[in-house]
Write an enzyme that holds these catalytic residues in place. Structure first.
Site, PDB file in Angstrom:
ATOM      1  N   GLY A 205      -2.276   7.675   4.243  1.00  0.00           N
ATOM      2  CA  GLY A 205      -1.320   6.874   3.480  1.00  0.00           C
ATOM      3  C   GLY A 205       0.129   7.134   3.825  1.00  0.00           C
TER       4      GLY A 205
ATOM      5  CG  ASP B 169      -2.079   1.073   0.979  1.00  0.00           C
ATOM      6  OD1 ASP B 169      -2.153   1.691  -0.104  1.00  0.00           O
ATOM      7  OD2 ASP B 169      -2.864   1.290   1.923  1.00  0.00           O
TER       8      ASP B 169
HETATM    9 ZN   LIG Z   1      -6.900   1.008   0.113  1.00  0.00          ZN
END
Ligand SMILES: [Zn+2]
Length: 410
Positions: A317, A298
């Protein structure tokens, strides 16, 4: 060059042994030469290049955070041979034009080491209204609306039926937005005054996706699993024969919400958020017993500007390609006692199988990308980052493994 005395992890044959390989490339670590002209690889581990099925390169679109060029450099630094890019670009990857652009651009920076396989959206424009037609997107290796949960249910059933016919996997960012309701963190010391992310947001999404897999027979894959209850739900469905798989990220396996310094520390903000220590234990157990079949980064670069404002405002993120092998090794091999060959399979043959790709044996004389690893204490610093963005909570962390180079067998 012929390199002797290497510890070779070969997931295709499940061998973990000392041996020799012919390897070429400009990113091989400097090795002492032996009297017969070969090189001494003592102390190095060699394995097939890692496979990431969950990568964000931001191009086209947010090139202030990452370009395909800088993303490919990060993949090379991390020892990867395959990256699978997510479709939440601008415009979204719902056309052959965007997919072909990403593939062609990546080829310019691959150094013959890394291949980019793009995913396409499940819904047109990633807008969560109407399903795309996967047959019209042959360049897509898989389908996902990552960043978003695939909605509405009818669109998910439609894409699952179509992907079943094409034998392609559907991957879901399994988080129901109406249940998240703006939550940014799990309940912990640092979450005082912040909106809480409830486990039910993930669990309910996973349950819906299990039903889709059960009814359509499509291979459904849950992205970035983060809580204990979801691991249990998936294990139960797998025991019933449902075609559901899941991945865990190195950060969800190594870090827990209790470690978040405070709500200003936006490099600890990701989606889904870090689980509690009990979730980390359950995720590790899920990897060890096979409920979670693979790791995935990710890798989610964001410019410093986009990470401003603490948990309340910063974008979700963190980057992950450079720290993928070191963090997952530290969490799973060093701390959880996983065998190195099982760990290796979670980065190679298992994620590749989801994409209908295979990883050849290092002993069968084919040319393939290999990563050099070294088991030693490694203090990760900003200087080790090749990505355009530096958003990671791992700066200053010590790992028990580092990526020492990358090359190709000949
Ligand atoms: Zn995701």
């Amino acid at each position: 060059m012929l390199i002797k005395n290497l510890r070779i992890l070969d997931p295709a044959t499940e061998k973990d042994c000392i041996g020799e390989l012919n390897i070429e490339g400009s990113r091989i670590p400097t090795l002492p030469q032996l009297s017969d002209g070969s090189y001494d690889g003592t102390g190095y581990i060699v394995m097939p290049g890692l496979v990431d099925i969950h990568t964000h390169f931001r191009e086209p679109g947010a090139t202030d955070s990452e370009t395909i060029a800088t993303g490919m450099a990060a993949a090379i630094a991390g020892g990867f041979s395959i990256v699978t890019t997510m479709p939440n670009t601008t415009p979204a990857a719902d056309s052959e034009d965007v997919l072909r652009f990403q593939i062609d651009e990546a080829n310019k920076y691959s150094e013959g080491l890394v291949t980019l396989y793009p995913t396409a959206c499940c819904t047109k424009g990633r807008a969560g209204k109407e399903a795309v037609n996967p047959a019209e997107l042959p360049s897509a290796i898989a389908f996902t609306d990552d960043g978003n949960y695939v909605m509405p249910d009818e669109a998910m059933y439609k894409i699952a039926e179509d992907c079943k016919a094409l034998n392609k996997v559907v991957m879901d960012h399994a988080v129901v937005p109406s249940i998240v309701n703006g939550g940014v963190m799990r309940k912990c010391e640092a979450s005082e005054g912040e909106k809480i992310f409830p486990d039910a947001a993930e669990v309910e999404a996973v349950k819906r996706d299990i039903e889709v897999a059960r009814k359509t027979g499509c291979r459904m894959h849950i992205q970035h699993l983060s809580c204990a209850e979801a691991v249990d739900v998936i294990a139960k469905a797998q025991a019933e024969g449902v075609s559901i798989t899941a991945e865990a990220t190195p950060h969800h396996l190594m870090l827990a919400a209790e470690q978040i310094p405070d709500a200003a520390a936006s490099n600890w903000k990701m989606n889904p958020p870090l689980g509690l220590e009990s979730d980390v234990t359950a995720l590790r157990k899920g990897v060890l017993d096979g409920t979670i079949c693979c790791f995935a980064t990710d890798h989610a670069p964001h410019s410093a500007q986009k990470k401003e404002g603490g948990f309340a405002k910063a974008m979700f993120g963190i980057i992950g390609l450079e720290t993928a092998a070191p963090a997952s090794w530290t969490a799973m091999v060093t701390e959880a006692g996983m065998s190195p060959i099982e760990w290796c399979k979670c980065w190679t043959v298992r994620p590749a199988a989801l994409l209908n790709l295979s990883i050849p044996s290092l002993f069968d004389n084919s040319s393939t990308t290999v990563a050099f690893l070294k088991e030693e204490e490694w203090l990760f610093s900003e200087a080790d980052i090749a990505s355009k963005s530096h958003n990671t909570p791992f700066i200053g962390s010590t790992f028990t493994l580092r990526v020492a180079g990358i090359g190709r067998t000949v």
